[in-house]
Write a protein that holds these residues in place. Structure first.
Motif, PDB file in Angstrom:
ATOM      1  N   PRO A  98       0.819  -1.231   0.000  1.00  0.00           N
ATOM      2  CA  PRO A  98       0.000   0.000   0.000  1.00  0.00           C
ATOM      3  C   PRO A  98       0.844   1.269   0.000  1.00  0.00           C
ATOM      4  O   PRO A  98       0.478   2.259  -0.625  1.00  0.00           O
ATOM      5  N   MET A  99       1.955   1.255   0.690  1.00  0.00           N
ATOM      6  CA  MET A  99       2.779   2.463   0.759  1.00  0.00           C
ATOM      7  C   MET A  99       3.425   2.782  -0.582  1.00  0.00           C
ATOM      8  O   MET A  99       3.573   3.945  -0.945  1.00  0.00           O
ATOM      9  N   VAL A 100       3.810   1.761  -1.329  1.00  0.00           N
ATOM     10  CA  VAL A 100       4.407   1.981  -2.650  1.00  0.00           C
ATOM     11  C   VAL A 100       3.384   2.640  -3.564  1.00  0.00           C
ATOM     12  O   VAL A 100       3.684   3.588  -4.280  1.00  0.00           O
ATOM     13  N   MET A 101       2.169   2.145  -3.513  1.00  0.00           N
ATOM     14  CA  MET A 101       1.123   2.687  -4.372  1.00  0.00           C
ATOM     15  C   MET A 101       0.793   4.135  -3.991  1.00  0.00           C
ATOM     16  O   MET A 101       0.685   5.004  -4.854  1.00  0.00           O
ATOM     17  N   SER A 133       1.329   9.855  -5.186  1.00  0.00           N
ATOM     18  CA  SER A 133       1.675  11.195  -4.716  1.00  0.00           C
ATOM     19  C   SER A 133       2.781  11.803  -5.578  1.00  0.00           C
ATOM     20  O   SER A 133       2.704  12.983  -5.962  1.00  0.00           O
ATOM     21  N   ALA A 134       3.806  11.011  -5.873  1.00  0.00           N
ATOM     22  CA  ALA A 134       4.901  11.524  -6.700  1.00  0.00           C
ATOM     23  C   ALA A 134       4.416  11.835  -8.116  1.00  0.00           C
ATOM     24  O   ALA A 134       4.818  12.841  -8.710  1.00  0.00           O
ATOM     25  N   GLY A 135       3.551  11.003  -8.656  1.00  0.00           N
ATOM     26  CA  GLY A 135       3.019  11.250 -10.003  1.00  0.00           C
ATOM     27  C   GLY A 135       2.187  12.522 -10.065  1.00  0.00           C
ATOM     28  O   GLY A 135       2.311  13.318 -11.001  1.00  0.00           O
ATOM     29  N   LEU A 136       1.344  12.729  -9.064  1.00  0.00           N
ATOM     30  CA  LEU A 136       0.530  13.946  -9.029  1.00  0.00           C
ATOM     31  C   LEU A 136       1.393  15.186  -8.809  1.00  0.00           C
ATOM     32  O   LEU A 136       1.108  16.244  -9.374  1.00  0.00           O
ATOM     33  N   SER A 137       2.435  15.057  -8.009  1.00  0.00           N
ATOM     34  CA  SER A 137       3.347  16.189  -7.804  1.00  0.00           C
ATOM     35  C   SER A 137       4.075  16.538  -9.093  1.00  0.00           C
ATOM     36  O   SER A 137       4.256  17.719  -9.416  1.00  0.00           O
TER      37      SER A 137
END
Length: 96
Positions: A37-40, A45-49
């Motif tokens: 779950p943390m990887v996803m 979050s990184a993709g949206l940033s």
């Protein structure tokens, strides 16, 4: 205006993408992956940033292109108006 000129170009977009991809590769190579779950969540979050970081420069880039097109269109309209005015003045002189 200088900031918009510096940010609103494809070189800046390429630098941001290169930096993000380098950061992702270094994190994958150096740090072990977290549980599922943390990887996803962190990936999302990184993709949206990254999307937010690229949205501004691309928006400014399109505005600069449209502004250049508007200036070119205005020059064309002005030259057409000047030619029309010269023609009308020529017609008025010949009819007098």
């Amino acid at each position: 205006m200088r900031v918009a000129r510096a940010i609103a170009n494809w070189r800046f977009v390429a630098i941001v993408l290169t930096g993000a991809l380098t950061w992702i590769i270094l994190n994958i190579a150096i740090l072990p992956l977290s549980p599922f779950p943390m990887v996803m969540i962190s990936g999302l979050s990184a993709g949206l940033s990254l999307l937010a970081a690229l949205y501004g420069p691309v928006l400014l880039l399109t505005q600069r292109v449209e502004a250049a097109q508007d200036r070119a269109r205005a020059r064309t309209i002005l030259s057409a108006a000047l030619v029309s005015e010269q023609i009308l003045e020529g017609d008025q002189r010949t009819s007098q």
